[in-house]
Write a protein that holds these residues in place. Structure first.
Motif, PDB file in Angstrom:
ATOM      1  N   VAL A   1      30.593 -18.375  -1.289  1.00  0.00           N
ATOM      2  CA  VAL A   1      29.185 -17.955  -0.818  1.00  0.00           C
ATOM      3  C   VAL A   1      28.759 -16.989  -1.904  1.00  0.00           C
ATOM      4  O   VAL A   1      29.502 -15.973  -2.409  1.00  0.00           O
ATOM      5  N   ASP A   2      27.621 -17.046  -2.444  1.00  0.00           N
ATOM      6  CA  ASP A   2      27.262 -15.965  -3.321  1.00  0.00           C
ATOM      7  C   ASP A   2      25.677 -15.473  -2.913  1.00  0.00           C
ATOM      8  O   ASP A   2      25.303 -16.090  -1.935  1.00  0.00           O
ATOM      9  N   PHE A   3      25.440 -14.440  -3.314  1.00  0.00           N
ATOM     10  CA  PHE A   3      24.235 -13.703  -2.592  1.00  0.00           C
ATOM     11  C   PHE A   3      23.821 -12.478  -3.584  1.00  0.00           C
ATOM     12  O   PHE A   3      24.688 -11.852  -4.401  1.00  0.00           O
ATOM     13  N   PHE A   4      22.576 -12.180  -3.404  1.00  0.00           N
ATOM     14  CA  PHE A   4      22.151 -10.877  -4.126  1.00  0.00           C
ATOM     15  C   PHE A   4      22.005  -9.890  -3.185  1.00  0.00           C
ATOM     16  O   PHE A   4      22.020  -9.891  -2.188  1.00  0.00           O
ATOM     17  N   GLU A   5      21.882  -8.572  -3.909  1.00  0.00           N
ATOM     18  CA  GLU A   5      21.855  -7.343  -3.150  1.00  0.00           C
ATOM     19  C   GLU A   5      20.760  -7.304  -2.212  1.00  0.00           C
ATOM     20  O   GLU A   5      21.031  -6.886  -0.762  1.00  0.00           O
TER      21      GLU A   5
ATOM     22  N   TRP B   1      21.937  -9.060   1.030  1.00  0.00           N
ATOM     23  CA  TRP B   1      22.929  -8.402   1.586  1.00  0.00           C
ATOM     24  C   TRP B   1      22.581  -7.391   2.430  1.00  0.00           C
ATOM     25  O   TRP B   1      22.661  -6.941   3.605  1.00  0.00           O
ATOM     26  N   VAL B   2      21.531  -6.545   1.986  1.00  0.00           N
ATOM     27  CA  VAL B   2      20.720  -5.531   2.718  1.00  0.00           C
ATOM     28  C   VAL B   2      19.912  -6.071   3.940  1.00  0.00           C
ATOM     29  O   VAL B   2      19.954  -5.629   5.234  1.00  0.00           O
ATOM     30  N   ASP B   3      19.405  -7.404   3.720  1.00  0.00           N
ATOM     31  CA  ASP B   3      18.528  -7.906   4.800  1.00  0.00           C
ATOM     32  C   ASP B   3      19.062  -8.833   5.770  1.00  0.00           C
ATOM     33  O   ASP B   3      18.683  -8.877   6.938  1.00  0.00           O
ATOM     34  N   HIS B   4      20.419  -9.287   5.245  1.00  0.00           N
ATOM     35  CA  HIS B   4      20.815 -10.440   6.008  1.00  0.00           C
ATOM     36  C   HIS B   4      22.376 -10.398   6.178  1.00  0.00           C
ATOM     37  O   HIS B   4      23.241 -11.122   6.094  1.00  0.00           O
ATOM     38  N   GLN B   5      22.894  -8.975   6.422  1.00  0.00           N
ATOM     39  CA  GLN B   5      24.390  -8.822   5.963  1.00  0.00           C
ATOM     40  C   GLN B   5      25.112  -9.552   7.179  1.00  0.00           C
ATOM     41  O   GLN B   5      26.102 -10.068   6.618  1.00  0.00           O
ATOM     42  N   SER B   6      24.670  -9.593   8.532  1.00  0.00           N
ATOM     43  CA  SER B   6      25.548 -10.272   9.496  1.00  0.00           C
ATOM     44  C   SER B   6      25.466 -11.666   9.282  1.00  0.00           C
ATOM     45  O   SER B   6      26.558 -12.356   9.464  1.00  0.00           O
ATOM     46  N   THR B   7      24.560 -12.219   8.915  1.00  0.00           N
ATOM     47  CA  THR B   7      24.423 -13.726   8.541  1.00  0.00           C
ATOM     48  C   THR B   7      25.345 -14.058   7.482  1.00  0.00           C
ATOM     49  O   THR B   7      26.048 -15.045   7.448  1.00  0.00           O
ATOM     50  N   LEU B   8      25.332 -13.163   6.378  1.00  0.00           N
ATOM     51  CA  LEU B   8      26.108 -13.350   5.179  1.00  0.00           C
ATOM     52  C   LEU B   8      27.574 -13.421   5.526  1.00  0.00           C
ATOM     53  O   LEU B   8      28.542 -14.081   5.283  1.00  0.00           O
ATOM     54  N   ILE B   9      28.143 -12.169   6.411  1.00  0.00           N
ATOM     55  CA  ILE B   9      29.425 -11.998   6.972  1.00  0.00           C
ATOM     56  C   ILE B   9      29.777 -13.262   7.611  1.00  0.00           C
ATOM     57  O   ILE B   9      30.998 -13.905   7.412  1.00  0.00           O
ATOM     58  N   THR B  10      29.168 -13.850   8.511  1.00  0.00           N
ATOM     59  CA  THR B  10      29.258 -15.113   9.339  1.00  0.00           C
ATOM     60  C   THR B  10      29.694 -16.253   8.108  1.00  0.00           C
ATOM     61  O   THR B  10      30.731 -16.976   8.435  1.00  0.00           O
TER      62      THR B  10
ATOM     63  N   LEU C   1      26.778 -11.361  -6.356  1.00  0.00           N
ATOM     64  CA  LEU C   1      28.160 -11.530  -6.138  1.00  0.00           C
ATOM     65  C   LEU C   1      28.380 -12.751  -5.640  1.00  0.00           C
ATOM     66  O   LEU C   1      27.859 -13.500  -5.138  1.00  0.00           O
ATOM     67  N   LEU C   2      29.788 -12.901  -5.845  1.00  0.00           N
ATOM     68  CA  LEU C   2      30.284 -14.236  -5.253  1.00  0.00           C
ATOM     69  C   LEU C   2      31.538 -13.951  -4.639  1.00  0.00           C
ATOM     70  O   LEU C   2      32.269 -13.342  -5.058  1.00  0.00           O
ATOM     71  N   VAL C   3      31.614 -14.796  -3.465  1.00  0.00           N
ATOM     72  CA  VAL C   3      32.921 -14.510  -2.444  1.00  0.00           C
ATOM     73  C   VAL C   3      33.487 -15.924  -2.366  1.00  0.00           C
ATOM     74  O   VAL C   3      32.817 -16.851  -1.789  1.00  0.00           O
ATOM     75  N   GLU C   4      34.835 -15.907  -2.783  1.00  0.00           N
ATOM     76  CA  GLU C   4      35.373 -17.236  -2.974  1.00  0.00           C
ATOM     77  C   GLU C   4      36.839 -17.233  -1.904  1.00  0.00           C
ATOM     78  O   GLU C   4      37.170 -16.230  -1.582  1.00  0.00           O
ATOM     79  N   THR C   5      37.040 -18.413  -1.195  1.00  0.00           N
ATOM     80  CA  THR C   5      38.420 -18.532  -0.650  1.00  0.00           C
ATOM     81  C   THR C   5      39.495 -18.567  -1.701  1.00  0.00           C
ATOM     82  O   THR C   5      39.344 -18.550  -2.814  1.00  0.00           O
ATOM     83  N   VAL C   6      40.575 -17.529  -1.277  1.00  0.00           N
ATOM     84  CA  VAL C   6      41.817 -17.644  -1.988  1.00  0.00           C
ATOM     85  C   VAL C   6      42.536 -18.626  -2.080  1.00  0.00           C
ATOM     86  O   VAL C   6      43.107 -19.217  -0.846  1.00  0.00           O
ATOM     87  N   ILE C   7      42.819 -19.214  -3.388  1.00  0.00           N
ATOM     88  CA  ILE C   7      43.966 -20.181  -3.367  1.00  0.00           C
ATOM     89  C   ILE C   7      45.280 -19.548  -3.128  1.00  0.00           C
ATOM     90  O   ILE C   7      45.711 -18.751  -3.842  1.00  0.00           O
ATOM     91  N   THR C   8      46.177 -20.219  -2.298  1.00  0.00           N
ATOM     92  CA  THR C   8      47.445 -19.534  -2.127  1.00  0.00           C
ATOM     93  C   THR C   8      48.492 -20.875  -1.782  1.00  0.00           C
ATOM     94  O   THR C   8      48.038 -21.651  -1.089  1.00  0.00           O
ATOM     95  N   PRO C   9      49.757 -20.837  -2.057  1.00  0.00           N
ATOM     96  CA  PRO C   9      50.226 -19.765  -3.071  1.00  0.00           C
ATOM     97  C   PRO C   9      49.577 -20.043  -4.713  1.00  0.00           C
ATOM     98  O   PRO C   9      49.553 -21.167  -4.875  1.00  0.00           O
TER      99      PRO C   9
END
Length: 394
Positions: A162-166, A169-178, A223-231
């Motif tokens: 998921v990527d987003f601009f500042e 994040w300010v206007d739609h934080q809860s939606t982005l967190i979901t 910003l970019l938020v990605e799933t973590v590849i594990t292991p």
């Protein structure tokens, strides 16, 4: 016969400023025995262009104010023959500015305006051969989201994100967190336009996510938020060439104290100024031959897709159990120019730099062979009258 002058450009307004200084001084040291004359071009943290002999000694960078005061302001220009030159500021009222013809520039910037195509554009405006990718390849390579969008469209696997601009994040934080939590924790937060692991953090819950996002926005507005590849197993590969031909280095496996390689792991493991060369790594990476081949082939494909040239290092995230790999990012100006990878391929650092210069010169020659203008009568008297007529109708 006068030596041809190579500018080594480094520094800049970037959190990776110091890393750029180290990388470029490694290059300067490697070229001391070449047939080129080396001139430093240092961009300060506030954007001033400086040159001077004191910039050639790494120890002088311990006191930046004193160093900058000892240097001469400069810029690009052209001499009476139309050649690109480094134009130094006049030192006296009646003196002429010193001009040094430029054969090529070695671009040693990391991050921001030196690596994102802005400096490359200045070189193109003055017809100066510049090592590495051009404006487009540099800009795309610097933008993690754009690079991954192109890769995804060409069936090169990338991690879910998921990527987003500042302002989002300010206007739609809860939606982005979901949306982010639909990826499932842990996730990794990254500034889109930075390297060297600056502003990067793995988070395990909503509280640490919010904290990491707020911290990363100090460096970038995207910003970019990605799933973590594990292991997780990180595998890197370098590509050298241009649109005409490419070849790959051996693969490496960086080794850090944690799964995610930090800035500390990359640059601060050695007291000497060795940059990325000081990081712990396994070269060649002890992985199956078929995985090595697949990563090398994918590296070349991405290099060409993103219109890259010169040298780049491509980083991949690999599931250590399944060996499924994902393109992570491309570094169009990698730390230490990834010379440690090419050394394992039988190429010395000096020869690597000389080849980069040759590629840059040939790239510029290729552009010069194209038609640069189009003969037209657009500025004829009739056309000019038409423009005047448009103005009179306002």
């Amino acid at each position: 016969m006068d030596q041809k002058t190579i500018l080594v450009a480094f520094g800049g307004a970037s959190p990776e400023h110091e890393v750029s200084v180290i990388t470029s001084h490694q290059a300067i040291a490697a070229l001391q025995e070449s047939n080129y004359s080396i001139t430093p071009l240092y961009l300060t943290k506030n954007g001033r262009w400086l040159t001077g002999e004191t910039l050639l000694d790494l120890k002088n960078f311990e006191d930046l104010k004193k160093l900058e005061d000892s240097c001469t302001p400069c810029t690009f220009g052209q001499n009476e023959f139309g050649q690109p030159v480094l134009l130094e500021q006049k030192t006296g009222f009646f003196s002429k500015p010193k001009t040094t013809p430029i054969f090529a520039v070695i671009d040693g910037f990391h991050g921001s305006k030196g690596e994102n195509g802005a400096f490359q554009g200045a070189c193109e405006m003055f017809n100066i051969p510049c090592t590495g990718s051009g404006v487009m390849g540099s800009a795309i390579g610097m933008d993690k989201v754009m690079a991954k969008t192109i890769c995804r469209a060409n069936e090169i696997p990338v991690a879910e994100s998921v990527d987003f601009f500042e302002p989002d994040w300010v206007d739609h934080q809860s939606t982005l967190i979901t949306k982010i939590e639909s990826l499932e924790y842990p996730v990794i937060v990254k500034p889109v336009h930075l390297g060297s692991s600056i502003g990067v953090e793995v988070v395990m819950n909503q509280e640490s996510l919010i904290r990491a996002v707020e911290a990363a926005f100090k460096y970038d507005d995207h910003l970019l938020v990605e799933t973590v590849i594990t292991p997780l197993m990180e595998i890197n590969c370098s590509v050298l060439g241009s649109s005409r031909a490419q070849r790959t280095s051996v693969c490496e496996r960086p080794i850090g104290k944690e799964e995610l390689l930090s800035f500390q792991d990359k640059y601060l493991n050695d007291a000497e100024a060795k940059g990325m060369a000081s990081a712990d790594r396994e070269i060649p990476a002890k992985i199956p031959d078929e995985l090595t081949k697949a990563i090398q082939e994918t590296s070349v494909k991405v290099f060409k897709l993103l219109s890259c040239s010169g040298l780049a290092r491509l980083d991949f995230l690999v599931n250590e159990e399944t060996h499924q790999f994902y393109f992570n990012e491309i570094n169009t100006i990698p730390g230490s120019f990834s010379f440690y990878l090419w050394k394992e391929s039988g190429i010395s650092f000096t020869d690597l730099l000389l080849e980069l210069i040759d590629i840059a010169v040939e790239d510029q020659n290729q552009k010069a062979r194209r038609i640069q203008s189009y003969d037209t009568n657009l500025l004829s008297q009739k056309a000019v009258k038409g423009i005047k007529g448009l103005k009179s109708k306002k």
